[in-house]
Design a protein around this motif. Structure first.
Motif, mmCIF file in Angstrom:
data_model
loop_
_atom_site.group_PDB
_atom_site.id
_atom_site.type_symbol
_atom_site.label_atom_id
_atom_site.label_comp_id
_atom_site.label_asym_id
_atom_site.label_seq_id
_atom_site.Cartn_x
_atom_site.Cartn_y
_atom_site.Cartn_z
ATOM 1 N N HIS A 1 0.830 -1.211 0.000
ATOM 2 C CA HIS A 1 0.000 0.000 0.000
ATOM 3 C C HIS A 1 0.864 1.261 0.000
ATOM 4 O O HIS A 1 0.487 2.280 -0.603
ATOM 5 N N PRO B 1 -5.983 4.168 0.816
ATOM 6 C CA PRO B 1 -4.765 3.354 0.935
ATOM 7 C C PRO B 1 -3.905 3.711 2.138
ATOM 8 O O PRO B 1 -3.265 2.836 2.728
ATOM 9 N N ALA B 2 -3.893 4.988 2.533
ATOM 10 C CA ALA B 2 -3.106 5.384 3.701
ATOM 11 C C ALA B 2 -3.667 4.757 4.978
ATOM 12 O O ALA B 2 -2.916 4.293 5.846
ATOM 13 N N SER C 1 -0.128 11.472 -10.413
ATOM 14 C CA SER C 1 -1.580 11.478 -10.237
ATOM 15 C C SER C 1 -2.323 11.793 -11.520
ATOM 16 O O SER C 1 -3.449 11.332 -11.723
ATOM 17 N N PRO D 1 -4.822 9.922 -1.852
ATOM 18 C CA PRO D 1 -5.107 8.524 -1.523
ATOM 19 C C PRO D 1 -5.282 8.280 -0.024
ATOM 20 O O PRO D 1 -4.427 7.680 0.637
ATOM 21 N N ILE E 1 0.620 4.132 -2.836
ATOM 22 C CA ILE E 1 0.482 5.568 -2.570
ATOM 23 C C ILE E 1 1.562 6.351 -3.304
ATOM 24 O O ILE E 1 1.296 7.400 -3.900
#
Length: 236
Positions: free
Chosen positions: A120, A147-148, A131, A144, A124
């Motif tokens: 993950h 995902p964080a 992006s 994100p 990120i």
């Protein structure tokens, strides 16, 4: 009188020209009747240019990515299994409370959660650094947050499991991830429907890695929890 009439005709003719330029209703300079404006180029709506759909991924490349993820996970967990099978000097009390199978399952589950957090983190980094490219595939590419959150939770659960505790927490979290990821349309259903065929190869590779770690964490946390009350037979 004739001059006034001619001036009126000229004035109305100028109004006609202005009406043609502005797209307003037309007034006949002789009869005074109004007519709807004729469509000009500025009034005709132009079709919006839609970006072409992403090209389909090569099936052979996707198969190669799957095999690569399989090889990486096999080597990773083989190393964990080798570490768990090593003979370690323990006290009599620790020997009584230790079962090799439970220890191996706990280590595999813990390292799977830590590995999931690592993937993950890479996901990120991929989204944040580019992006503009990935916003067409991921709605949260510019920020994100999801995902964080998964990174932090998986890391905390994995570290707690590796320290010997939190088996119930690990099983609960990994079960939630497995069920939610399978049911939510934006997670694994989206990946299977369009991601594996149209996403960039790096994104496909990272998602396959997440799948491998999530599956390992779920199954081995279940085994570790099932063996939590097992004890080795003490040999005098």
């Amino acid at each position: 009188t004739s001059r006034a009439a001619a001036a009126g005709v000229v004035w109305r003719s100028l109004n006609v020209v202005n009406s043609l330029r502005s797209g307003k209703s037309l007034c006949c300079p002789f009869s005074g009747a109004f007519y709807p404006p004729t469509p000009s180029r500025r009034q005709i709506p132009m079709p919006k240019a839609t970006p072409p759909p992403p090209a389909l991924n090569d099936g052979g490349v996707v198969v190669a990515l799957v095999l690569l993820v399989f090889a990486l996970t096999a080597v990773f967990f083989s190393a964990v299994a080798l570490y768990a099978s090593a003979d370690i000097v323990l006290t009599n009390e620790q020997k009584q409370k230790s079962v090799r199978a439970r220890r191996l399952a706990r280590l595999l589950a813990g390292w799977a959660n830590v590995g999931n957090a690592t993937v993950h983190a890479l996901l990120i980094a991929m989204l944040v650094t580019n992006s503009q490219r990935y916003v067409a595939f991921f709605d949260d590419a510019e920020a994100p947050v999801g995902p964080a959150v998964l990174l932090v939770v998986n890391l905390l659960v994995g570290l707690r499991t590796l320290k010997g505790g939190g088996l119930a927490l690990a099983l609960g979290w990994n079960s939630f991830v497995a069920v939610a990821g399978s049911c939510l349309p934006i997670v694994w259903p989206k990946f299977l429907d369009e991601g594996i065929a149209r996403w960039p190869y790096l994104a496909v590779f990272l998602w396959l890695g997440i799948y491998a770690f999530e599956s390992t964490a779920f199954f081995f946390s279940a085994v570790a929890f099932a063996l939590k009350d097992a004890h080795a037979v003490k040999v005098d």
